[in-house]
Design a protein around this motif. Structure first.
Motif, PDB file in Angstrom:
ATOM      1  N   MET A 164      74.758  43.990 -16.119  1.00  0.00           N
ATOM      2  CA  MET A 164      74.572  43.953 -14.752  1.00  0.00           C
ATOM      3  C   MET A 164      73.858  45.005 -14.448  1.00  0.00           C
ATOM      4  SD  MET A 164      78.400  45.061 -13.460  1.00  0.00           S
ATOM      5  CE  MET A 164      79.158  44.116 -14.697  1.00  0.00           C
ATOM      6  N   LYS A 165      73.442  44.931 -13.331  1.00  0.00           N
ATOM      7  CA  LYS A 165      72.572  46.169 -12.723  1.00  0.00           C
ATOM      8  C   LYS A 165      73.070  46.732 -11.558  1.00  0.00           C
ATOM      9  CE  LYS A 165      67.960  47.077 -10.756  1.00  0.00           C
ATOM     10  NZ  LYS A 165      66.500  46.572 -10.308  1.00  0.00           N
ATOM     11  N   ILE A 166      73.335  48.200 -11.685  1.00  0.00           N
ATOM     12  CA  ILE A 166      74.179  48.938 -10.713  1.00  0.00           C
ATOM     13  C   ILE A 166      73.293  49.856 -10.104  1.00  0.00           C
ATOM     14  CG2 ILE A 166      76.536  48.424 -11.679  1.00  0.00           C
ATOM     15  CD1 ILE A 166      76.387  51.431 -12.959  1.00  0.00           C
ATOM     16  N   LYS A 167      73.531  50.463  -8.848  1.00  0.00           N
ATOM     17  CA  LYS A 167      72.657  51.236  -7.925  1.00  0.00           C
ATOM     18  C   LYS A 167      73.684  52.319  -7.296  1.00  0.00           C
ATOM     19  CE  LYS A 167      69.275  51.505  -4.464  1.00  0.00           C
ATOM     20  NZ  LYS A 167      68.273  50.588  -3.537  1.00  0.00           N
ATOM     21  N   PHE A 168      73.355  53.495  -7.554  1.00  0.00           N
ATOM     22  CA  PHE A 168      74.266  54.394  -6.908  1.00  0.00           C
ATOM     23  C   PHE A 168      73.478  55.823  -6.734  1.00  0.00           C
ATOM     24  CE2 PHE A 168      74.970  54.408 -11.727  1.00  0.00           C
ATOM     25  CZ  PHE A 168      74.747  55.538 -11.896  1.00  0.00           C
ATOM     26  N   ARG A 169      74.143  56.619  -5.988  1.00  0.00           N
ATOM     27  CA  ARG A 169      73.369  58.051  -5.812  1.00  0.00           C
ATOM     28  C   ARG A 169      74.127  58.962  -6.867  1.00  0.00           C
ATOM     29  NH1 ARG A 169      68.957  59.117  -2.788  1.00  0.00           N
ATOM     30  NH2 ARG A 169      69.892  61.053  -1.847  1.00  0.00           N
ATOM     31  N   LEU A 170      73.134  59.600  -7.637  1.00  0.00           N
ATOM     32  CA  LEU A 170      73.746  60.549  -8.747  1.00  0.00           C
ATOM     33  C   LEU A 170      73.101  61.998  -8.297  1.00  0.00           C
ATOM     34  CD1 LEU A 170      75.317  61.344 -11.094  1.00  0.00           C
ATOM     35  CD2 LEU A 170      73.363  60.509 -12.507  1.00  0.00           C
ATOM     36  N   ASN A 171      73.937  62.950  -8.040  1.00  0.00           N
ATOM     37  CA  ASN A 171      73.430  64.232  -7.539  1.00  0.00           C
ATOM     38  C   ASN A 171      72.142  64.340  -6.762  1.00  0.00           C
ATOM     39  OD1 ASN A 171      75.269  65.337  -9.286  1.00  0.00           O
ATOM     40  ND2 ASN A 171      74.160  65.368 -10.905  1.00  0.00           N
ATOM     41  N   GLY A 172      72.156  63.546  -5.552  1.00  0.00           N
ATOM     42  CA  GLY A 172      71.228  63.282  -4.458  1.00  0.00           C
ATOM     43  C   GLY A 172      70.381  62.401  -4.815  1.00  0.00           C
TER      44      GLY A 172
ATOM     45  N   THR B  81      68.491  58.387  -6.115  1.00  0.00           N
ATOM     46  CA  THR B  81      69.193  57.085  -6.349  1.00  0.00           C
ATOM     47  C   THR B  81      68.813  56.736  -7.756  1.00  0.00           C
ATOM     48  OG1 THR B  81      68.086  56.551  -4.268  1.00  0.00           O
ATOM     49  CG2 THR B  81      68.450  54.406  -5.605  1.00  0.00           C
ATOM     50  N   CYS B  82      70.017  56.119  -8.433  1.00  0.00           N
ATOM     51  CA  CYS B  82      69.874  55.729  -9.637  1.00  0.00           C
ATOM     52  C   CYS B  82      70.292  54.252 -10.014  1.00  0.00           C
ATOM     53  CB  CYS B  82      70.938  56.538 -10.550  1.00  0.00           C
ATOM     54  SG  CYS B  82      70.957  56.283 -12.227  1.00  0.00           S
ATOM     55  N   CYS B  83      69.334  53.575 -10.648  1.00  0.00           N
ATOM     56  CA  CYS B  83      69.490  51.952 -11.042  1.00  0.00           C
ATOM     57  C   CYS B  83      69.575  51.888 -12.331  1.00  0.00           C
ATOM     58  CB  CYS B  83      68.426  51.352 -10.327  1.00  0.00           C
ATOM     59  SG  CYS B  83      68.429  51.344  -8.409  1.00  0.00           S
ATOM     60  N   VAL B  84      70.677  51.381 -12.851  1.00  0.00           N
ATOM     61  CA  VAL B  84      70.716  51.163 -14.552  1.00  0.00           C
ATOM     62  C   VAL B  84      71.557  49.923 -14.762  1.00  0.00           C
ATOM     63  CG1 VAL B  84      71.112  53.779 -14.807  1.00  0.00           C
ATOM     64  CG2 VAL B  84      72.877  52.313 -14.305  1.00  0.00           C
ATOM     65  N   GLN B  85      71.146  49.299 -15.855  1.00  0.00           N
ATOM     66  CA  GLN B  85      71.831  48.251 -16.596  1.00  0.00           C
ATOM     67  C   GLN B  85      72.972  48.795 -17.237  1.00  0.00           C
ATOM     68  OE1 GLN B  85      71.472  44.886 -16.439  1.00  0.00           O
ATOM     69  NE2 GLN B  85      69.228  45.323 -15.135  1.00  0.00           N
ATOM     70  N   ALA B  86      74.214  48.412 -16.931  1.00  0.00           N
ATOM     71  CA  ALA B  86      75.448  48.684 -17.412  1.00  0.00           C
ATOM     72  C   ALA B  86      75.997  47.098 -17.924  1.00  0.00           C
ATOM     73  CB  ALA B  86      76.268  49.293 -16.525  1.00  0.00           C
ATOM     74  N   SER B  87      76.777  47.542 -19.251  1.00  0.00           N
ATOM     75  CA  SER B  87      77.432  46.399 -19.698  1.00  0.00           C
ATOM     76  C   SER B  87      78.895  46.376 -19.262  1.00  0.00           C
ATOM     77  CB  SER B  87      77.473  46.512 -21.310  1.00  0.00           C
ATOM     78  OG  SER B  87      78.330  47.787 -21.479  1.00  0.00           O
ATOM     79  N   ALA B  88      79.447  45.149 -19.388  1.00  0.00           N
ATOM     80  CA  ALA B  88      80.657  44.693 -18.551  1.00  0.00           C
ATOM     81  C   ALA B  88      81.911  45.608 -19.123  1.00  0.00           C
ATOM     82  CB  ALA B  88      81.128  43.179 -18.782  1.00  0.00           C
ATOM     83  N   GLY B  89      82.485  46.288 -18.278  1.00  0.00           N
ATOM     84  CA  GLY B  89      83.642  47.311 -19.008  1.00  0.00           C
ATOM     85  C   GLY B  89      83.087  48.410 -19.396  1.00  0.00           C
ATOM     86  N   GLU B  90      81.444  48.978 -19.311  1.00  0.00           N
ATOM     87  CA  GLU B  90      81.381  50.206 -19.860  1.00  0.00           C
ATOM     88  C   GLU B  90      82.032  51.422 -19.158  1.00  0.00           C
ATOM     89  OE1 GLU B  90      77.069  52.870 -20.453  1.00  0.00           O
ATOM     90  OE2 GLU B  90      77.168  50.769 -19.483  1.00  0.00           O
ATOM     91  N   ASN B  91      82.464  52.259 -19.640  1.00  0.00           N
ATOM     92  CA  ASN B  91      83.162  53.542 -19.472  1.00  0.00           C
ATOM     93  C   ASN B  91      82.318  54.428 -18.678  1.00  0.00           C
ATOM     94  OD1 ASN B  91      84.166  56.491 -19.918  1.00  0.00           O
ATOM     95  ND2 ASN B  91      85.816  55.127 -19.795  1.00  0.00           N
ATOM     96  N   GLY B  92      82.747  54.549 -17.349  1.00  0.00           N
ATOM     97  CA  GLY B  92      82.118  55.394 -16.397  1.00  0.00           C
ATOM     98  C   GLY B  92      81.640  56.747 -17.140  1.00  0.00           C
ATOM     99  N   ARG B  93      82.509  57.528 -18.128  1.00  0.00           N
ATOM    100  CA  ARG B  93      82.154  58.646 -18.506  1.00  0.00           C
ATOM    101  C   ARG B  93      80.959  58.506 -19.515  1.00  0.00           C
ATOM    102  NH1 ARG B  93      81.995  61.154 -22.935  1.00  0.00           N
ATOM    103  NH2 ARG B  93      82.921  59.492 -24.070  1.00  0.00           N
ATOM    104  N   LYS B  94      81.023  57.478 -20.181  1.00  0.00           N
ATOM    105  CA  LYS B  94      79.993  57.069 -21.194  1.00  0.00           C
ATOM    106  C   LYS B  94      78.512  56.792 -20.396  1.00  0.00           C
ATOM    107  CE  LYS B  94      82.991  55.483 -24.878  1.00  0.00           C
ATOM    108  NZ  LYS B  94      83.323  54.581 -25.841  1.00  0.00           N
ATOM    109  N   LEU B  95      78.847  56.190 -19.384  1.00  0.00           N
ATOM    110  CA  LEU B  95      77.547  56.178 -18.592  1.00  0.00           C
ATOM    111  C   LEU B  95      76.643  57.350 -18.390  1.00  0.00           C
ATOM    112  CD1 LEU B  95      75.449  54.125 -17.050  1.00  0.00           C
ATOM    113  CD2 LEU B  95      76.967  54.166 -15.155  1.00  0.00           C
ATOM    114  N   MET B  96      77.725  58.205 -17.705  1.00  0.00           N
ATOM    115  CA  MET B  96      77.233  59.516 -17.245  1.00  0.00           C
ATOM    116  C   MET B  96      76.512  60.266 -18.552  1.00  0.00           C
ATOM    117  SD  MET B  96      77.710  60.103 -14.231  1.00  0.00           S
ATOM    118  CE  MET B  96      77.289  58.554 -13.823  1.00  0.00           C
ATOM    119  N   GLN B  97      76.929  60.144 -19.701  1.00  0.00           N
ATOM    120  CA  GLN B  97      76.410  60.795 -20.916  1.00  0.00           C
ATOM    121  C   GLN B  97      75.239  60.008 -21.297  1.00  0.00           C
ATOM    122  OE1 GLN B  97      77.466  62.947 -23.408  1.00  0.00           O
ATOM    123  NE2 GLN B  97      78.988  63.874 -21.968  1.00  0.00           N
ATOM    124  N   ARG B  98      75.068  58.676 -21.047  1.00  0.00           N
ATOM    125  CA  ARG B  98      73.937  57.795 -21.316  1.00  0.00           C
ATOM    126  C   ARG B  98      72.962  58.370 -20.333  1.00  0.00           C
ATOM    127  NH1 ARG B  98      72.200  52.411 -20.163  1.00  0.00           N
ATOM    128  NH2 ARG B  98      74.247  52.028 -19.337  1.00  0.00           N
TER     129      ARG B  98
END
Length: 264
Positions: free
Chosen positions: A1-9, A11-28
């Protein structure tokens, strides 16, 4: 799925797998400061982020929960070169030791001081209710908050965390800032896990089911044929180097009686 959010001011658009951990996304996304020390159980708080202005644990979120929201990490507190008032206070108050939890501590204290201009000890305890550290204990954090309050008004406010003595000596008795303190509290890459690049090899151990047995022979031919296997290390092809388990600085008086891979 594609998600969009603000990261440290930004805009960030990324593909995320279903159930992907939020911390692991930050690391990625290259945010090394959101660290894992409790395997997503929410015990230690080293994975703290600020979600829509509130401190939460990234390891307790799935990536889809970030969609449409605003996230701040410790990287938002400074330009990556200079320390914020809170970060400099943490370093000078002696809080930053191993530094693994330091980015989370900086984010939590920044949030506290933005909410409460003159926090009481109870306010500080409450802010750290989801934070666990064994580096220095918690008493130094009270001093760090007091110092940070002064430095938010005057960045040059001096720190006096210990008495100095023996002016005739260069280092002993002299208060010095921890050399790698700024790097650690800024959340920059400092640990082995921060330097594991995509495609890196993963080391796996196969242990003997028999205690104190001697290895008579090892046949690795079939294992080497398995997909993804790059190298197999045994006592037969490893350097014959002894070491001590004591873990102290050299010279270490404890016996050097261990090898990385032993025949026993």
């Amino acid at each position: 799925m594609k998600i969009k959010f603000r990261l440290n001011g930004k805009t960030c658009c990324v593909q995320a797998s279903a159930g992907e951990n939020g911390r692991k996304l930050m690391q990625r996304l290259g945010i090394a400061s959101v660290r894992n020390s409790d395997d997503a159980t929410g015990v230690t708080g080293s994975d703290a982020i600020r979600l829509n202005g509130k401190i939460v644990n990234a390891g307790l979120l799935v990536a889809s929960q970030l969609d449409g929201h605003s996230i701040e990490t410790v990287e938002a507190l400074s330009d990556g070169r200079t320390l914020s008032a809170v970060q400099s206070a943490l370093v000078d108050a002696g809080v930053v030791q191993s530094g693994y939890h330091a980015p989370a501590a900086a984010l939590i204290l920044t949030d506290l001081l933005e909410r409460v201009l003159e926090p009481t000890q109870a306010d500080i305890v409450d802010a750290f209710s989801g934070f666990y550290t064994r580096d220095s204990g918690y008493q130094q954090y009270f001093g760090a908050v007091a110092l940070a309050r002064e430095r938010r008004k005057n960045p040059a406010y001096p720190a006096r965390v210990a008495e100095e003595f023996r002016e005739d000596l260069r280092d002993v008795g002299t208060v010095r800032r921890k050399i790698d303190g700024p790097q650690l509290v800024l959340g920059q890459k400092a640990f082995v896990e921060d330097r594991v690049e995509p495609g890196s090899c993963v080391l796996m151990f196969l242990r003997s089911p028999h205690a104190h047995a001697y290895i008579q022979a090892i046949d690795t031919a079939e294992a080497l044929k398995l997909p993804g296997v790059i190298l197999i290390l045994t006592h037969e092809n490893s350097p014959d180097v002894y070491y001590t388990q004591a873990g102290q600085n050299a010279p270490e008086p404890s016996p050097y009686d261990r090898k990385m891979f032993n025949q026993k």
